[in-house]
Design a protein around this motif. Sequence first.
Motif, PDB file in Angstrom:
ATOM      1  N   ASP A 262     -22.665   2.620  -9.934  1.00  0.00           N
ATOM      2  CA  ASP A 262     -22.441   2.166  -8.575  1.00  0.00           C
ATOM      3  C   ASP A 262     -21.404   1.050  -8.618  1.00  0.00           C
ATOM      4  OD1 ASP A 262     -22.560   1.438  -5.946  1.00  0.00           O
ATOM      5  OD2 ASP A 262     -24.602   0.640  -6.023  1.00  0.00           O
ATOM      6  N   ASN A 263     -20.322   1.228  -7.883  1.00  0.00           N
ATOM      7  CA  ASN A 263     -19.248   0.240  -7.926  1.00  0.00           C
ATOM      8  C   ASN A 263     -19.541  -0.971  -7.059  1.00  0.00           C
ATOM      9  OD1 ASN A 263     -17.672   1.649  -9.726  1.00  0.00           O
ATOM     10  ND2 ASN A 263     -16.728   2.890  -8.092  1.00  0.00           N
ATOM     11  N   SER A 264     -20.656  -0.961  -6.320  1.00  0.00           N
ATOM     12  CA  SER A 264     -20.962  -2.105  -5.471  1.00  0.00           C
ATOM     13  C   SER A 264     -21.282  -3.318  -6.324  1.00  0.00           C
ATOM     14  CB  SER A 264     -22.142  -1.796  -4.540  1.00  0.00           C
ATOM     15  OG  SER A 264     -23.336  -1.797  -5.263  1.00  0.00           O
ATOM     16  N   ARG A 265     -20.773  -4.429  -5.933  1.00  0.00           N
ATOM     17  CA  ARG A 265     -20.972  -5.680  -6.671  1.00  0.00           C
ATOM     18  C   ARG A 265     -22.440  -6.093  -6.618  1.00  0.00           C
ATOM     19  NH1 ARG A 265     -20.162  -8.677 -10.471  1.00  0.00           N
ATOM     20  NH2 ARG A 265     -19.630 -10.815 -10.157  1.00  0.00           N
ATOM     21  N   ALA A 266     -23.137  -5.819  -5.519  1.00  0.00           N
ATOM     22  CA  ALA A 266     -24.530  -6.248  -5.356  1.00  0.00           C
ATOM     23  C   ALA A 266     -25.429  -5.622  -6.409  1.00  0.00           C
ATOM     24  CB  ALA A 266     -25.028  -5.891  -3.960  1.00  0.00           C
ATOM     25  N   GLY A 267     -25.199  -4.374  -6.799  1.00  0.00           N
ATOM     26  CA  GLY A 267     -26.016  -3.713  -7.800  1.00  0.00           C
ATOM     27  C   GLY A 267     -25.997  -4.443  -9.128  1.00  0.00           C
ATOM     28  N   HIS A 268     -24.847  -4.969  -9.505  1.00  0.00           N
ATOM     29  CA  HIS A 268     -24.724  -5.672 -10.774  1.00  0.00           C
ATOM     30  C   HIS A 268     -25.296  -7.081 -10.694  1.00  0.00           C
ATOM     31  CE1 HIS A 268     -22.309  -2.753 -13.053  1.00  0.00           C
ATOM     32  NE2 HIS A 268     -21.951  -2.367 -11.843  1.00  0.00           N
ATOM     33  N   ASP A 269     -25.195  -7.716  -9.543  1.00  0.00           N
ATOM     34  CA  ASP A 269     -25.713  -9.071  -9.386  1.00  0.00           C
ATOM     35  C   ASP A 269     -27.231  -9.118  -9.430  1.00  0.00           C
ATOM     36  OD1 ASP A 269     -23.167 -10.059  -9.182  1.00  0.00           O
ATOM     37  OD2 ASP A 269     -23.185 -10.205  -6.999  1.00  0.00           O
ATOM     38  N   ASN A 270     -27.880  -8.007  -9.129  1.00  0.00           N
ATOM     39  CA  ASN A 270     -29.330  -7.992  -9.062  1.00  0.00           C
ATOM     40  C   ASN A 270     -30.011  -7.658 -10.385  1.00  0.00           C
ATOM     41  OD1 ASN A 270     -29.415  -8.693  -6.357  1.00  0.00           O
ATOM     42  ND2 ASN A 270     -29.240  -6.584  -5.683  1.00  0.00           N
ATOM     43  N   LEU A 271     -29.248  -7.363 -11.409  1.00  0.00           N
ATOM     44  CA  LEU A 271     -29.845  -7.050 -12.709  1.00  0.00           C
ATOM     45  C   LEU A 271     -30.159  -8.334 -13.475  1.00  0.00           C
ATOM     46  CD1 LEU A 271     -27.544  -4.094 -13.837  1.00  0.00           C
ATOM     47  CD2 LEU A 271     -29.906  -3.950 -13.045  1.00  0.00           C
ATOM     48  N   LEU A 272     -31.181  -8.262 -14.307  1.00  0.00           N
ATOM     49  CA  LEU A 272     -31.475  -9.385 -15.195  1.00  0.00           C
ATOM     50  C   LEU A 272     -30.307  -9.577 -16.159  1.00  0.00           C
ATOM     51  CD1 LEU A 272     -35.146  -8.474 -16.124  1.00  0.00           C
ATOM     52  CD2 LEU A 272     -34.407 -10.335 -14.647  1.00  0.00           C
ATOM     53  N   PRO A 273     -30.053 -10.795 -16.602  1.00  0.00           N
ATOM     54  CA  PRO A 273     -28.961 -11.015 -17.562  1.00  0.00           C
ATOM     55  C   PRO A 273     -29.201 -10.239 -18.859  1.00  0.00           C
ATOM     56  CG  PRO A 273     -29.697 -13.093 -16.613  1.00  0.00           C
ATOM     57  CD  PRO A 273     -30.682 -12.044 -16.182  1.00  0.00           C
ATOM     58  N   ILE A 274     -28.198  -9.484 -19.280  1.00  0.00           N
ATOM     59  CA  ILE A 274     -28.325  -8.629 -20.460  1.00  0.00           C
ATOM     60  C   ILE A 274     -28.603  -9.439 -21.722  1.00  0.00           C
ATOM     61  CG2 ILE A 274     -25.857  -8.537 -21.036  1.00  0.00           C
ATOM     62  CD1 ILE A 274     -28.102  -5.468 -21.086  1.00  0.00           C
ATOM     63  N   ALA A 275     -28.059 -10.647 -21.820  1.00  0.00           N
ATOM     64  CA  ALA A 275     -28.301 -11.482 -23.000  1.00  0.00           C
ATOM     65  C   ALA A 275     -29.781 -11.860 -23.099  1.00  0.00           C
ATOM     66  CB  ALA A 275     -27.435 -12.741 -22.951  1.00  0.00           C
ATOM     67  N   ASN A 276     -30.396 -12.166 -21.974  1.00  0.00           N
ATOM     68  CA  ASN A 276     -31.827 -12.515 -21.970  1.00  0.00           C
ATOM     69  C   ASN A 276     -32.673 -11.309 -22.354  1.00  0.00           C
ATOM     70  OD1 ASN A 276     -30.765 -14.858 -20.985  1.00  0.00           O
ATOM     71  ND2 ASN A 276     -31.946 -14.888 -19.103  1.00  0.00           N
ATOM     72  N   VAL A 277     -32.316 -10.148 -21.817  1.00  0.00           N
ATOM     73  CA  VAL A 277     -33.050  -8.922 -22.137  1.00  0.00           C
ATOM     74  C   VAL A 277     -32.935  -8.634 -23.634  1.00  0.00           C
ATOM     75  CG1 VAL A 277     -33.120  -6.420 -21.768  1.00  0.00           C
ATOM     76  CG2 VAL A 277     -32.807  -7.960 -19.824  1.00  0.00           C
ATOM     77  N   GLY A 278     -31.729  -8.733 -24.165  1.00  0.00           N
ATOM     78  CA  GLY A 278     -31.510  -8.502 -25.588  1.00  0.00           C
ATOM     79  C   GLY A 278     -32.291  -9.475 -26.454  1.00  0.00           C
ATOM     80  N   ARG A 279     -32.351 -10.729 -26.052  1.00  0.00           N
ATOM     81  CA  ARG A 279     -33.093 -11.753 -26.803  1.00  0.00           C
ATOM     82  C   ARG A 279     -34.589 -11.444 -26.820  1.00  0.00           C
ATOM     83  NH1 ARG A 279     -31.917 -15.933 -23.827  1.00  0.00           N
ATOM     84  NH2 ARG A 279     -29.772 -15.863 -24.539  1.00  0.00           N
ATOM     85  N   ILE A 280     -35.131 -11.040 -25.690  1.00  0.00           N
ATOM     86  CA  ILE A 280     -36.551 -10.685 -25.618  1.00  0.00           C
ATOM     87  C   ILE A 280     -36.832  -9.477 -26.503  1.00  0.00           C
ATOM     88  CG2 ILE A 280     -38.367  -9.796 -24.105  1.00  0.00           C
ATOM     89  CD1 ILE A 280     -37.035 -11.509 -21.843  1.00  0.00           C
ATOM     90  N   MET A 281     -35.963  -8.487 -26.451  1.00  0.00           N
ATOM     91  CA  MET A 281     -36.146  -7.293 -27.274  1.00  0.00           C
ATOM     92  C   MET A 281     -36.090  -7.661 -28.758  1.00  0.00           C
ATOM     93  SD  MET A 281     -33.804  -4.566 -25.133  1.00  0.00           S
ATOM     94  CE  MET A 281     -34.150  -3.153 -26.169  1.00  0.00           C
ATOM     95  N   LYS A 282     -35.137  -8.487 -29.126  1.00  0.00           N
ATOM     96  CA  LYS A 282     -34.939  -8.855 -30.529  1.00  0.00           C
ATOM     97  C   LYS A 282     -36.132  -9.645 -31.073  1.00  0.00           C
ATOM     98  CE  LYS A 282     -31.200 -10.491 -33.424  1.00  0.00           C
ATOM     99  NZ  LYS A 282     -30.569  -9.325 -33.988  1.00  0.00           N
ATOM    100  N   ASP A 283     -36.766 -10.448 -30.214  1.00  0.00           N
ATOM    101  CA  ASP A 283     -37.905 -11.272 -30.638  1.00  0.00           C
ATOM    102  C   ASP A 283     -39.090 -10.449 -31.131  1.00  0.00           C
ATOM    103  OD1 ASP A 283     -36.577 -13.617 -30.163  1.00  0.00           O
ATOM    104  OD2 ASP A 283     -37.585 -14.043 -28.259  1.00  0.00           O
TER     105      ASP A 283
END
Length: 154
Positions: free
Chosen positions: A25-46
């Motif tokens: 989806d090219n809408s900017r709102a769709g991307h703004d509403n996602l959790l930060p990928i770095a935080n998600v990656g950190r939780i997964m890595k833990d």
Amino acid sequence: MSENFDFTGFAQQGQPQPQNLSRDDNSRAGHDNLLPIANVGRIMKDVLPPQAKISKHAKETIQECATEFIGFVTGEASERCRRERRKTINGDDICHAMRSLGLDHYANAMRRYLQRYRESEELAAALNSGGGGIQIDVRAELSIFRGDEQQGKN
């Protein structure tokens, strides 16, 4: 990634439907509403062994699922607040929402966390107000020390 997540089978009659978020989806709102990928990656890595690797696709998939889950539960909690004419969602609303959505296991874990959080806030308030004479034996709360005590008793 073109997958959209559909939780319509979980929604109750008259309840708000979750939004489908898509990276295509090219809408900017769709991307703004996602959790930060770095935080998600950190939780997964833990929770993985140190040598484990996580693909970008896996992180993005979990990012979208976690965002959808949070939106789904929050929407249910928000509906409860609307019915009760309140503007602020609190921890009890989240627990109630999880239970009403059939997520009892998560609701019970959240209830225990919420209780411990409130107790720690009360303790902090007591310490900050000059309550002074409170003693806490941290070792009694840590499982590694409980194991040592049991070994010493044998």
